[in-house]
Design a protein around this motif. Structure first.
Motif, PDB file in Angstrom:
ATOM      1  N   THR A  97       0.833  -1.193   0.000  1.00 48.44           N
ATOM      2  CA  THR A  97       0.000   0.000   0.000  1.00 48.44           C
ATOM      3  C   THR A  97       0.873   1.249   0.000  1.00 48.44           C
ATOM      4  N   VAL A  98       0.494   2.203  -0.826  1.00 49.64           N
ATOM      5  CA  VAL A  98       1.104   3.531  -0.785  1.00 49.64           C
ATOM      6  C   VAL A  98      -0.013   4.482  -0.346  1.00 49.64           C
ATOM      7  N   ASP A  99       0.121   5.015   0.860  1.00 43.41           N
ATOM      8  CA  ASP A  99      -0.901   5.892   1.432  1.00 43.41           C
ATOM      9  C   ASP A  99      -0.624   7.335   1.010  1.00 43.41           C
ATOM     10  N   VAL A 100      -1.609   7.957   0.375  1.00 45.79           N
ATOM     11  CA  VAL A 100      -1.451   9.343  -0.091  1.00 45.79           C
ATOM     12  C   VAL A 100      -2.189  10.343   0.805  1.00 45.79           C
ATOM     13  N   THR A 101      -2.706   9.865   1.949  1.00 48.74           N
ATOM     14  CA  THR A 101      -3.576  10.688   2.792  1.00 48.74           C
ATOM     15  C   THR A 101      -3.016  12.084   3.050  1.00 48.74           C
ATOM     16  N   HIS A 102      -1.827  12.174   3.547  1.00 50.35           N
ATOM     17  CA  HIS A 102      -1.237  13.486   3.867  1.00 50.35           C
ATOM     18  C   HIS A 102       0.023  13.726   3.035  1.00 50.35           C
ATOM     19  N   HIS A 103       0.021  13.194   1.820  1.00 53.84           N
ATOM     20  CA  HIS A 103       1.225  13.251   0.994  1.00 53.84           C
ATOM     21  C   HIS A 103       0.872  13.675  -0.429  1.00 53.84           C
ATOM     22  N   ASP A 104       0.741  14.957  -0.638  1.00 56.91           N
ATOM     23  CA  ASP A 104       0.442  15.458  -1.988  1.00 56.91           C
ATOM     24  C   ASP A 104       1.553  15.110  -2.973  1.00 56.91           C
ATOM     25  N   ASP A 105       2.778  14.946  -2.471  1.00 57.28           N
ATOM     26  CA  ASP A 105       3.877  14.570  -3.364  1.00 57.28           C
ATOM     27  C   ASP A 105       3.636  13.195  -3.982  1.00 57.28           C
ATOM     28  N   ARG A 106       2.969  12.319  -3.256  1.00 61.04           N
ATOM     29  CA  ARG A 106       2.637  10.999  -3.806  1.00 61.04           C
ATOM     30  C   ARG A 106       1.545  11.113  -4.868  1.00 61.04           C
ATOM     31  N   ARG A 107       0.622  12.031  -4.667  1.00 56.64           N
ATOM     32  CA  ARG A 107      -0.390  12.289  -5.709  1.00 56.64           C
ATOM     33  C   ARG A 107       0.271  12.871  -6.964  1.00 56.64           C
ATOM     34  N   ASP A 108       1.325  13.668  -6.749  1.00 61.44           N
ATOM     35  CA  ASP A 108       2.080  14.205  -7.881  1.00 61.44           C
ATOM     36  C   ASP A 108       2.681  13.067  -8.705  1.00 61.44           C
ATOM     37  N   ILE A 109       3.127  12.015  -8.032  1.00 60.50           N
ATOM     38  CA  ILE A 109       3.683  10.851  -8.726  1.00 60.50           C
ATOM     39  C   ILE A 109       2.609  10.189  -9.578  1.00 60.50           C
ATOM     40  N   LEU A 110       1.405  10.023  -9.004  1.00 61.44           N
ATOM     41  CA  LEU A 110       0.291   9.438  -9.768  1.00 61.44           C
ATOM     42  C   LEU A 110      -0.032  10.287 -10.993  1.00 61.44           C
ATOM     43  N   GLU A 111      -0.020  11.593 -10.801  1.00 68.24           N
ATOM     44  CA  GLU A 111      -0.326  12.481 -11.920  1.00 68.24           C
ATOM     45  C   GLU A 111       0.731  12.370 -13.022  1.00 68.24           C
ATOM     46  N   ALA A 112       1.989  12.277 -12.626  1.00 70.49           N
ATOM     47  CA  ALA A 112       3.064  12.148 -13.617  1.00 70.49           C
ATOM     48  C   ALA A 112       2.997  10.807 -14.347  1.00 70.49           C
ATOM     49  N   LYS A 113       2.680   9.742 -13.608  1.00 72.79           N
ATOM     50  CA  LYS A 113       2.661   8.404 -14.206  1.00 72.79           C
ATOM     51  C   LYS A 113       1.406   8.131 -15.026  1.00 72.79           C
ATOM     52  N   TYR A 114       0.244   8.554 -14.489  1.00 73.97           N
ATOM     53  CA  TYR A 114      -1.029   8.143 -15.078  1.00 73.97           C
ATOM     54  C   TYR A 114      -1.986   9.283 -15.410  1.00 73.97           C
ATOM     55  N   GLY A 115      -1.614  10.507 -15.064  1.00 78.33           N
ATOM     56  CA  GLY A 115      -2.479  11.638 -15.367  1.00 78.33           C
ATOM     57  C   GLY A 115      -3.685  11.765 -14.450  1.00 78.33           C
ATOM     58  N   VAL A 116      -3.624  11.138 -13.267  1.00 73.80           N
ATOM     59  CA  VAL A 116      -4.711  11.224 -12.290  1.00 73.80           C
ATOM     60  C   VAL A 116      -4.147  11.568 -10.923  1.00 73.80           C
ATOM     61  N   ARG A 117      -4.993  12.139 -10.078  1.00 79.07           N
ATOM     62  CA  ARG A 117      -4.608  12.409  -8.694  1.00 79.07           C
ATOM     63  C   ARG A 117      -5.523  11.680  -7.719  1.00 79.07           C
TER      64      ARG A 117
END
Length: 87
Positions: free
Chosen positions: A34-54
């Motif tokens: 599991t990769v928890d993005v709860t308090h980690h906008d930087d992890r959402r940035d990774i999703l956006e870069a990889k897949y275009g979603v947050r």
């Protein structure tokens, strides 16, 4: 799934869809990380870069560091990809 296959679930606290995916994987004895993005906008940035979603959940299924990301929300998409991998 073969031993080389790995599953990663990107999720956040309180996400019903995330819990549904994890419950399905647990019931089917599919090991996942599991990769928890709860308090980690930087992890959402990774999703956006990889897949275009947050949004989450995003489920990655792959081997040898090559993953396919399932970004559509709905357990049926995860089930379909896992069934395709087993073939």
């Amino acid at each position: 799934m073969s031993k080389e296959q790995s599953v990663i679930v990107w999720s956040k606290e309180g996400c019903h869809y995330c819990a549904e995916v994890k419950g399905f994987l647990d019931e089917n004895q599919i090991v996942y990380q599991t990769v928890d993005v709860t308090h980690h906008d930087d992890r959402r940035d990774i999703l956006e870069a990889k897949y275009g979603v947050r949004h989450v959940p995003v489920v990655e299924i792959g081997e040898n560091h090559v993953y396919k990301g399932i970004t559509k929300v709905g357990l049926q998409y995860v089930q379909e990809e896992l069934a395709a991998v087993k073939k």
